[in-house]
Each structure stands twice: as structure tokens, then as C-alpha cells.
Design a protein around this motif. Structure first.
Motif: not given
Length: 237
Positions: A151-170
Motif C-alpha cells: 500500500x505504501x509504494x502504491x500510494x507513493x508511485x503516482x506522485x513520483x510519476x507526476x514529478x517525472x512528467x513535470x520534469x519533462x519525462x513522457x
């Protein structure tokens, strides 16, 4: 990144799994790939990542640094987690501390000296995601990354994905678990009938259909409807 009239089949005389795919994947976007099981989602994701070559057409302007995490990470390898990730980091020319950094961020530092075949599905999933992130990818392709995660990783991963996209990652991801649903401005592609089309997520539903199912089947039916590109709303209890 451009798809120009892309078609793919696994055998020379076999049926076309995908055909006539024309798409543009913009930098810094999160793209969710939907579709029923067997429609060709994983095949499309491998084409995006460059692991498969089109039988016809062309994929152009793919970024140099690509991270790909398969739906099932192959654990039948004679390595510990640490030696595997260190080897992958060396091949990609990554920083020496990147292995420990991602082990910490994804919560599996205690598993670094465990052999890959001894990992649970969720732990193996974390290793698969980590190896995809080692190289600070410009394109990140994730095939059902949330399946089996704690649950902890599942909850954290969307934020990580959002941060990567904000930095220019597709980021291109399939997600039956609906974990990226809260992220803003997620684009959606539907794989169906041998091609890939964009879904207009802002368009209102043309009709509402009430479906009654046994309570123990509600999660399964909901997942199937979401995979087919439908919006699902559970009634308030």
C-alpha cells in the motif's frame, strides 16, 4: 515521439495485432493505455519502448533514455537484487549511488542482498520499476506497475510519476488498479480493434447503464469496464 501508420504482427503471415497507428506522444505528458485483455496493450507498450519493431510504418523521435518495466519482472536470473541493479546501472552509465537511492525511495533496501528468484511478486515489481528509473529516463513505459505493490509504494508511485512528467519525462502506463486516476491532465489511449485511438476524457457520457453484479464480483467487473475505456461510478452506500 511519432507513430506513423504503424502496424505490427508476431509472425510474417500471422494476423496484424495493431495496424494504422498514428499518434504523437508529447514530452512531459502522462498517457494511460486502456483496453481489454488481449487487445494488444502490452504489444503497444513494447513498441513505444522500442523493444519491438513495427512490421509496417515507423516510430520516430524516440528519446535516447528509455525506461521500461514489464508487467511481470523476470526473476529467473542468478543475481541478488543489488548485483542485478548494479549491473544495469553500469551498462547504462548511471551514477554509482542510483541503486541505493531507488531502493530507498521504493522501500526495498532490506532486499538488496536477496536473490531475485526468492522475491515475492510485489518485491519483484519494485525491482522492475527501479531498473526502469535508474537512468533518469526521458521516456518511461510502465506495464501494470501497481499490481502486487504494498500500500505504501502504491500510494507513493503516482506522485513520483507526476514529478517525472513535470520534469519533462513522457510516461506511458497501463493501470487496471486505477492508481493514476487522481493525477491531473492524464491523457488516455484505447487499444481496440487492432488500432490505438485517443479518448476524449472531457466529453460527457452519452448514457448511463446500471449493471447489477454479485458483490464478490464487483471489483472484477469494474476492472474489466475500466480496461475497456468506460467510466465507472459506484453508488454511495
Amino acid at each position: 515521439m511519432l507513430f506513423k501508420d504503424v502496424a505490427f504482427r508476431y509472425r510474417r503471415r500471422g494476423p496484424w495485432i495493431l495496424k494504422g497507428v498514428d499518434l504523437t506522444l508529447e514530452p512531459g505528458r502522462i498517457i494511460e493505455v486502456t483496453g481489454r485483455n488481449g487487445a494488444g496493450k502490452s504489444t503497444f507498450l513494447r513498441l513505444v519502448a522500442g523493444l519491438r519493431r513495427p512490421g509496417k510504418g515507423a516510430v520516430r523521435e524516440r528519446p535516447d533514455r528509455v525506461g521500461y518495466a514489464p508487467e511481470r519482472f523476470p526473476v529467473d536470473q542468478p543475481f541478488t537484487v543489488r548485483s542485478y541493479l548494479t549491473h544495469m546501472a553500469s551498462i547504462r552509465g548511471c551514477r554509482a549511488d542510483s541503486v541505493g537511492e531507488w531502493a530507498d525511495r521504493l522501500g526495498f533496501e532490506q532486499l538488496l542482498d536477496v536473490r531475485l528468484p526468492e522475491l515475492s511478486k510485489g518485491s519483484a515489481q519494485k525491482v522492475g520499476i527501479a531498473q526502469a528509473l535508474l537512468d533518469d529516463p526521458e521516456l518511461l513505459v510502465l506495464d501494470e506497475p501497481f499490481a502486487g505493490l504494498d500500500a505504501a509504494t502504491r500510494d507513493a508511485l503516482p506522485g513520483l510519476i507526476g514529478d517525472l512528467a513535470a520534469g519533462g519525462t513522457t510516461v506511458v502506463v497501463s493501470d487496471h488498479q486505477r492508481c493514476i486516476e487522481p493525477l491531473p491532465d492524464v491523457e488516455r489511449l484505447r487499444v481496440a480493434d487492432g488500432t490505438v485511438t485517443a479518448l476524449d476524457v472531457t466529453a460527457p457520457a452519452s448514457a448511463i447503464l446500471e449493471v447489477v453484479v454479485p458483490e464478490e464480483e464487483i471489483d472484477t467487473v469494474e476492472a474489466k469496464l475500466l480496461a475497456d475505456g468506460y467510466r465507472v461510478r459506484r453508488p454511495a452506500r
